[in-house]
Write a protein that holds these residues in place. Structure first.
Motif, PDB file in Angstrom:
ATOM      1  N   LYS A   1      -5.635  -4.016   5.455  1.00 19.77           N
ATOM      2  CA  LYS A   1      -4.887  -4.242   4.220  1.00 19.77           C
ATOM      3  C   LYS A   1      -5.426  -5.474   3.488  1.00 19.77           C
ATOM      4  O   LYS A   1      -5.577  -5.476   2.261  1.00 19.77           O
ATOM      5  CB  LYS A   1      -3.411  -4.434   4.560  1.00 19.77           C
ATOM      6  CG  LYS A   1      -2.451  -4.443   3.384  1.00 19.77           C
ATOM      7  CD  LYS A   1      -1.031  -4.441   3.936  1.00 19.77           C
ATOM      8  CE  LYS A   1      -0.008  -4.324   2.831  1.00 19.77           C
ATOM      9  NZ  LYS A   1       1.369  -4.247   3.371  1.00 19.77           N
TER      10      LYS A   1
ATOM     11  N   LYS B   1      -0.958  -2.816  -5.938  1.00 21.91           N
ATOM     12  CA  LYS B   1      -0.695  -1.635  -5.119  1.00 21.91           C
ATOM     13  C   LYS B   1      -2.028  -1.062  -4.655  1.00 21.91           C
ATOM     14  O   LYS B   1      -2.859  -0.668  -5.468  1.00 21.91           O
ATOM     15  CB  LYS B   1       0.086  -0.588  -5.914  1.00 21.91           C
ATOM     16  CG  LYS B   1       0.417   0.661  -5.119  1.00 21.91           C
ATOM     17  CD  LYS B   1       1.197   1.652  -5.978  1.00 21.91           C
ATOM     18  CE  LYS B   1       1.447   2.948  -5.230  1.00 21.91           C
ATOM     19  NZ  LYS B   1       2.178   3.942  -6.058  1.00 21.91           N
ATOM     20  N   LEU B   2      -2.231  -1.052  -3.341  1.00 21.45           N
ATOM     21  CA  LEU B   2      -3.476  -0.572  -2.767  1.00 21.45           C
ATOM     22  C   LEU B   2      -3.312   0.889  -2.374  1.00 21.45           C
ATOM     23  O   LEU B   2      -2.421   1.232  -1.604  1.00 21.45           O
ATOM     24  CB  LEU B   2      -3.851  -1.412  -1.538  1.00 21.45           C
ATOM     25  CG  LEU B   2      -3.941  -2.928  -1.776  1.00 21.45           C
ATOM     26  CD1 LEU B   2      -4.127  -3.662  -0.459  1.00 21.45           C
ATOM     27  CD2 LEU B   2      -5.080  -3.241  -2.732  1.00 21.45           C
ATOM     28  N   GLU B   3      -4.146   1.714  -2.909  1.00 23.37           N
ATOM     29  CA  GLU B   3      -4.061   3.148  -2.623  1.00 23.37           C
ATOM     30  C   GLU B   3      -4.709   3.423  -1.262  1.00 23.37           C
ATOM     31  O   GLU B   3      -5.848   3.843  -1.160  1.00 23.37           O
ATOM     32  CB  GLU B   3      -4.753   3.951  -3.729  1.00 23.37           C
ATOM     33  CG  GLU B   3      -4.083   3.835  -5.082  1.00 23.37           C
ATOM     34  CD  GLU B   3      -2.670   4.421  -5.086  1.00 23.37           C
ATOM     35  OE1 GLU B   3      -2.374   5.285  -4.240  1.00 23.37           O
ATOM     36  OE2 GLU B   3      -1.864   4.002  -5.929  1.00 23.37           O
ATOM     37  N   THR B   4      -3.957   3.162  -0.228  1.00 23.28           N
ATOM     38  CA  THR B   4      -4.461   3.318   1.127  1.00 23.28           C
ATOM     39  C   THR B   4      -3.310   3.583   2.068  1.00 23.28           C
ATOM     40  O   THR B   4      -2.147   3.405   1.701  1.00 23.28           O
ATOM     41  CB  THR B   4      -5.204   2.046   1.587  1.00 23.28           C
ATOM     42  OG1 THR B   4      -5.551   2.194   2.961  1.00 23.28           O
ATOM     43  CG2 THR B   4      -4.326   0.825   1.448  1.00 23.28           C
TER      44      THR B   4
ATOM     45  N   ASP C   1       0.841  -1.200   0.000  1.00 22.51           N
ATOM     46  CA  ASP C   1       0.000   0.000   0.000  1.00 22.51           C
ATOM     47  C   ASP C   1       0.870   1.241   0.000  1.00 22.51           C
ATOM     48  O   ASP C   1       2.095   1.164   0.076  1.00 22.51           O
ATOM     49  CB  ASP C   1      -0.961  -0.009   1.198  1.00 22.51           C
ATOM     50  CG  ASP C   1      -0.237  -0.196   2.515  1.00 22.51           C
ATOM     51  OD1 ASP C   1       0.831   0.419   2.698  1.00 22.51           O
ATOM     52  OD2 ASP C   1      -0.718  -0.954   3.362  1.00 22.51           O
ATOM     53  N   THR C   2       0.240   2.389  -0.096  1.00 30.88           N
ATOM     54  CA  THR C   2       0.988   3.637  -0.220  1.00 30.88           C
ATOM     55  C   THR C   2       1.836   3.909   1.018  1.00 30.88           C
ATOM     56  O   THR C   2       2.935   4.446   0.919  1.00 30.88           O
ATOM     57  CB  THR C   2       0.028   4.813  -0.460  1.00 30.88           C
ATOM     58  OG1 THR C   2      -1.021   4.769   0.524  1.00 30.88           O
ATOM     59  CG2 THR C   2      -0.595   4.739  -1.838  1.00 30.88           C
TER      60      THR C   2
END
Length: 256
Positions: free
Chosen positions: A118, A105-108, A85-86
């Motif tokens: 997550k 890729k998790l935008e969090t 993630d970010t």
């Protein structure tokens, strides 16, 4: 006759070790959970030798301290799709993540400390994909980056679980106020039949509660989505988390 005696002297102690080891495994599991322990141990069951390995979609969460070389060297981990993630990308330690491609890729800003959020976001993402992220695989497994799995685990899963609706793991979780009455498996290695994904994506997945582990969340998710399943515990010796120990060799993963 002398050769026969030697064979018996070797075979009988080995048989005793197998029987005693099996007993100790079952004895060490609480009585109400012993039904989860498989009766057949594939390591001593020749019928699994020619079984085609299960096709598994592995997913591994990565952190800023995850070592990309270790992932490549680990036979099972190098098959996994990595997700980060970010916040993870902002926590790169000694640029170990610089050489690590994040497949998802998790935008969090869930970060490593909130692995439950997550993991939920991973499932939310997979549910947006046409094949739910599992393609034509038979099973889905979440595995930690500090875990070693014997490649033969894929043959065991195929022989013991193929054709069943199963929820399986490397060790049993225990009910708490957060998880009751749902069953769950410890976080290093757990998974389920890939056909579950369609059902999971069609139901309302639970939110993470304070202090809820991502493995607990997965068990609650399966329970609240009312998916009929068979729970199964992997035999000892297939998955090692943070430590691998056999005669003459002990490895500790001192990550924190």
């Amino acid at each position: 006759m002398a050769a026969l005696r030697i064979k018996l002297l070797v075979a009988l102690p080995l048989a005793a070790v197998v029987i005693i080891s099996s007993y100790l495994l079952v004895a060490g599991v609480p009585a109400n959970l012993r039904h989860l322990v498989p009766i057949s141990w594939s390591r001593f069951d020749a019928s699994t030798a020619n079984v085609a390995p299960a096709k598994i979609a592995y997913f591994v969460p990565v952190a800023g301290f995850t070592d990309s070389k270790w992932l490549r060297m680990n036979t099972v981990l190098n098959k996994a799709a990595t997700f980060c993630d970010t916040q993870t990308l902002n926590e790169v330690d000694n640029k170990t993540l610089a050489d690590l491609t994040c497949d998802i890729k998790l935008e969090t800003k869930s970060g490593w400390d909130n692995l439950c959020a997550k993991t939920k976001l991973l499932f939310d993402h997979l549910c947006t994909l046409e094949d739910y992220g599992v393609g034509d695989n038979e099973f889905l497994v979440k595995i930690d980056d500090d875990t070693i799995a014997d490649p033969d685990v894929e043959k065991y899963i195929a022989s013991a679980m193929r054709g069943k609706n199963v929820f399986f793991g490397s060790y049993v979780g225990f009910e708490s106020d957060v998880t009751a009455p749902h069953s769950w498996f410890g976080g290093p290695f757990y998974g389920f039949n890939a056909r579950f994904m369609k059902q999971l994506c069609a139901c309302k997945r639970p939110e993470c509660q304070p202090n809820m582990g991502e493995d607990q969340w997965a068990g609650i998710m399966l329970g609240e989505c009312k998916i009929e399943k068979e729970d199964m515990l992997l035999p000892d010796g297939y998955v090692y988390h943070r430590e691998y120990s056999v005669p003459r060799l002990t490895i500790h993963f001192n990550r924190y």
